[in-house]
Design a protein around this motif. Structure first.
Motif, PDB file in Angstrom:
ATOM      1  N   GLN A   1       0.924  -1.242   0.049  1.00 28.01           N
ATOM      2  CA  GLN A   1      -0.167  -0.036   0.024  1.00 28.01           C
ATOM      3  C   GLN A   1       0.876   1.153   0.107  1.00 28.01           C
ATOM      4  N   GLN A   2       2.073   1.284   0.825  1.00 31.27           N
ATOM      5  CA  GLN A   2       2.921   2.322   0.744  1.00 31.27           C
ATOM      6  C   GLN A   2       3.228   2.791  -0.454  1.00 31.27           C
ATOM      7  N   LEU A   3       3.941   1.589  -1.138  1.00 32.53           N
ATOM      8  CA  LEU A   3       4.481   1.766  -2.513  1.00 32.53           C
ATOM      9  C   LEU A   3       3.579   2.147  -3.395  1.00 32.53           C
ATOM     10  N   TYR A   4       2.411   1.735  -3.183  1.00 29.25           N
ATOM     11  CA  TYR A   4       1.314   2.034  -4.118  1.00 29.25           C
ATOM     12  C   TYR A   4       1.112   3.595  -4.224  1.00 29.25           C
ATOM     13  N   ASP A   5       1.207   3.817  -3.057  1.00 29.75           N
ATOM     14  CA  ASP A   5       0.686   5.393  -2.724  1.00 29.75           C
ATOM     15  C   ASP A   5       1.716   6.418  -3.043  1.00 29.75           C
ATOM     16  N   GLU A   6       3.030   5.946  -3.106  1.00 30.33           N
ATOM     17  CA  GLU A   6       4.298   6.903  -3.513  1.00 30.33           C
ATOM     18  C   GLU A   6       3.977   6.896  -5.136  1.00 30.33           C
ATOM     19  N   VAL A   7       3.694   5.754  -5.767  1.00 33.37           N
ATOM     20  CA  VAL A   7       3.235   5.575  -7.124  1.00 33.37           C
ATOM     21  C   VAL A   7       2.378   6.738  -7.586  1.00 33.37           C
ATOM     22  N   GLU A   8       1.188   6.682  -6.876  1.00 28.70           N
ATOM     23  CA  GLU A   8       0.157   7.395  -7.288  1.00 28.70           C
ATOM     24  C   GLU A   8       0.424   8.891  -6.948  1.00 28.70           C
ATOM     25  N   ALA A   9       1.069   9.312  -5.939  1.00 27.47           N
ATOM     26  CA  ALA A   9       1.642  10.566  -5.421  1.00 27.47           C
ATOM     27  C   ALA A   9       2.638  11.078  -6.649  1.00 27.47           C
ATOM     28  N   ASP A  10       3.459  10.250  -6.965  1.00 27.79           N
ATOM     29  CA  ASP A  10       4.365  10.753  -7.910  1.00 27.79           C
ATOM     30  C   ASP A  10       3.848  10.998  -9.480  1.00 27.79           C
ATOM     31  N   ILE A  11       2.794  10.307  -9.657  1.00 29.17           N
ATOM     32  CA  ILE A  11       2.071  10.466 -11.030  1.00 29.17           C
ATOM     33  C   ILE A  11       1.492  11.791 -10.792  1.00 29.17           C
ATOM     34  N   PHE A  12       0.725  12.039  -9.838  1.00 30.66           N
ATOM     35  CA  PHE A  12      -0.069  13.387  -9.812  1.00 30.66           C
ATOM     36  C   PHE A  12       0.658  14.614  -9.553  1.00 30.66           C
ATOM     37  N   SER A  13       1.739  14.327  -8.635  1.00 31.75           N
ATOM     38  CA  SER A  13       2.816  15.557  -8.629  1.00 31.75           C
ATOM     39  C   SER A  13       3.554  16.102  -9.971  1.00 31.75           C
ATOM     40  N   SER A  14       3.917  14.856 -10.557  1.00 29.36           N
ATOM     41  CA  SER A  14       4.598  15.219 -11.838  1.00 29.36           C
ATOM     42  C   SER A  14       3.584  15.580 -12.758  1.00 29.36           C
ATOM     43  N   MET A  15       2.211  15.388 -12.955  1.00 26.59           N
ATOM     44  CA  MET A  15       1.317  16.020 -13.992  1.00 26.59           C
ATOM     45  C   MET A  15       1.066  17.246 -13.385  1.00 26.59           C
ATOM     46  N   HIS A  16       0.932  17.635 -12.158  1.00 28.03           N
ATOM     47  CA  HIS A  16       0.584  18.895 -11.641  1.00 28.03           C
ATOM     48  C   HIS A  16       1.864  20.033 -12.043  1.00 28.03           C
ATOM     49  N   ALA A  17       3.056  19.426 -11.897  1.00 32.29           N
ATOM     50  CA  ALA A  17       4.241  20.102 -12.269  1.00 32.29           C
ATOM     51  C   ALA A  17       4.230  20.380 -13.770  1.00 32.29           C
ATOM     52  N   PHE A  18       3.671  19.467 -14.651  1.00 33.92           N
ATOM     53  CA  PHE A  18       3.668  19.646 -16.200  1.00 33.92           C
ATOM     54  C   PHE A  18       2.757  20.388 -16.584  1.00 33.92           C
ATOM     55  N   VAL A  19       1.547  20.558 -15.809  1.00 36.30           N
ATOM     56  CA  VAL A  19       0.489  21.761 -15.955  1.00 36.30           C
ATOM     57  C   VAL A  19       0.998  22.859 -15.681  1.00 36.30           C
ATOM     58  N   LEU A  20       1.689  23.123 -14.579  1.00 37.42           N
ATOM     59  CA  LEU A  20       2.162  24.473 -14.117  1.00 37.42           C
ATOM     60  C   LEU A  20       2.917  24.876 -15.043  1.00 37.42           C
ATOM     61  N   ASN A  21       3.939  24.080 -15.592  1.00 35.21           N
ATOM     62  CA  ASN A  21       4.908  24.580 -16.642  1.00 35.21           C
ATOM     63  C   ASN A  21       4.393  25.394 -17.868  1.00 35.21           C
ATOM     64  N   ARG A  22       3.307  24.459 -18.263  1.00 37.92           N
ATOM     65  CA  ARG A  22       2.753  24.682 -19.687  1.00 37.92           C
ATOM     66  C   ARG A  22       1.872  26.158 -19.416  1.00 37.92           C
ATOM     67  N   MET A  23       1.074  26.089 -18.108  1.00 40.63           N
ATOM     68  CA  MET A  23       0.362  27.306 -17.974  1.00 40.63           C
ATOM     69  C   MET A  23       1.028  28.692 -17.651  1.00 40.63           C
ATOM     70  N   LYS A  24       2.323  28.680 -17.486  1.00 44.38           N
ATOM     71  CA  LYS A  24       3.213  30.028 -17.328  1.00 44.38           C
ATOM     72  C   LYS A  24       2.955  30.941 -18.343  1.00 44.38           C
ATOM     73  N   GLY A  25       2.248  31.976 -17.892  1.00 47.18           N
ATOM     74  CA  GLY A  25       2.127  33.308 -18.810  1.00 47.18           C
ATOM     75  C   GLY A  25       0.749  33.155 -19.438  1.00 47.18           C
ATOM     76  N   VAL A  26      -0.069  32.201 -19.328  1.00 50.54           N
ATOM     77  CA  VAL A  26      -1.260  31.990 -19.980  1.00 50.54           C
ATOM     78  C   VAL A  26      -2.401  32.481 -19.166  1.00 50.54           C
ATOM     79  N   THR A  27      -3.047  33.625 -19.537  1.00 51.84           N
ATOM     80  CA  THR A  27      -3.989  34.402 -18.484  1.00 51.84           C
ATOM     81  C   THR A  27      -5.440  34.255 -19.212  1.00 51.84           C
ATOM     82  N   ASP A  28      -5.666  34.199 -20.465  1.00 51.77           N
ATOM     83  CA  ASP A  28      -7.066  34.120 -20.964  1.00 51.77           C
ATOM     84  C   ASP A  28      -7.647  32.689 -20.475  1.00 51.77           C
TER      85      ASP A  28
END
Length: 211
Positions: free
Chosen positions: A60-87
Motif C-alpha cells: 500500500q505504501q509503495l502504491y501510494d508513492e506511485v500514485e503521489a508521484d504521478i499526480f505531482s509530476s502531472m501537476h508540475a507539467f501543467v504548471l509549466n505549460r500554464m506559465k504566462g497564459v491568462t485568458d
C-alpha cells in the motif's frame, strides 16, 4: 547524533528507489493493485524483496508513492505549460493539452488513473488524497472563465468527465479495439486529430456559441 550517509551510497539508494517506483508503476498499470506483489517488483528491478521493504514498508505504501508521484509530476507539467497564459479559454485548452501530452508520454500513468476510477480497493480511505491538485487545477480554470463571463456556468467535474476523461480512453484504448482499429496515441497525425476534437468539445461545453 545521526550518521550522515556517504554521497555515493545516498545516490545509489535514490537510484534504487526510483527504479522501484518506475517498475511498480508499470506493474500496477499492467495487472492492477490487487494482483501485484512486491515480489513482482523485486524481480523486475533485480533486487530481493527485503530491499523494497527498506524503502517502502508494504504494498500500500509503495502504491501510494506511485500514485503521489504521478499526480505531482502531472501537476508540475501543467504548471509549466500554464506559465504566462491568462485568458480563461486559453488556460482551459492549455490545461487539457498538458494532461493529454503528459498521459501520452507516460501511458502507465494513464492506465493507473483509469484503474483508480474502477478499482476502489487501491484508494484507501481518501480517494482524492493525491489527485486533489488535478481536480483543483480544472476547478480554478473553470471558475476563472465563469467569473470573466467567457464561460457559461458549468460544473468542472462534468467537464472533467466529458472532455478530460477522453484523454484517458485515447491513451488506454489504443490496442483494445481489435487489430483493424488499433492506433498509436503518440503518432503526430493521430494526436492532432484527437486534440482538435477535444478542443471543439471543450469550447462547446463552456460557451453558448457553437464550437
Amino acid at each position: 547524533m545521526s550518521a550522515i550517509k556517504p554521497p555515493v551510497r545516498q545516490a545509489r539508494g535514490d537510484a534504487t528507489r526510483r527504479q522501484i517506483l518506475d517498475e511498480a508503476e508499470r506493474i500496477f498499470a499492467d495487472i492492477g493493485y490487487a494482483a501485484a506483489r512486491l515480489d513482482h517488483v523485486a524481480d523486475a528491478v533485480g533486487i530481493r524483496r527485503p530491499s523494497i521493504i527498506y524503502h517502502f514498508p508494504g504494498k500500500q505504501q509503495l502504491y501510494d508513492e506511485v500514485e503521489a508521484d504521478i499526480f505531482s509530476s502531472m501537476h508540475a507539467f501543467v504548471l509549466n505549460r500554464m506559465k504566462g497564459v491568462t485568458d480563461p479559454m486559453a488556460q482551459l485548452l492549455t490545461l487539457l493539452d498538458a494532461w493529454l501530452d503528459f498521459l501520452v508520454g507516460r501511458p502507465t500513468a494513464a492506465r493507473i488513473i483509469q484503474r483508480l476510477i474502477a478499482d476502489s480497493a487501491a484508494h484507501g480511505d481518501n480517494p482524492v488524497r493525491f489527485s486533489e491538485t488535478a481536480l483543483q487545477d480544472i476547478e480554478d480554470v473553470v471558475a476563472a472563465g465563469v467569473v470573466s463571463g467567457q464561460f457559461q456556468p458549468v460544473s468542472a467535474m462534468v467537464l472533467l468527465n466529458l472532455v478530460a476523461g477522453g484523454a484517458l480512453h485515447y491513451v488506454c484504448n489504443a490496442h483494445q479495439l481489435g487489430p483493424s482499429r488499433s492506433y498509436d496515441p503518440s503518432a503526430p497525425a493521430q494526436l492532432v486529430e484527437f486534440r482538435a476534437m477535444m478542443h471543439r468539445l471543450a469550447k462547446a461545453a463552456v460557451t453558448d456559441a457553437p464550437a
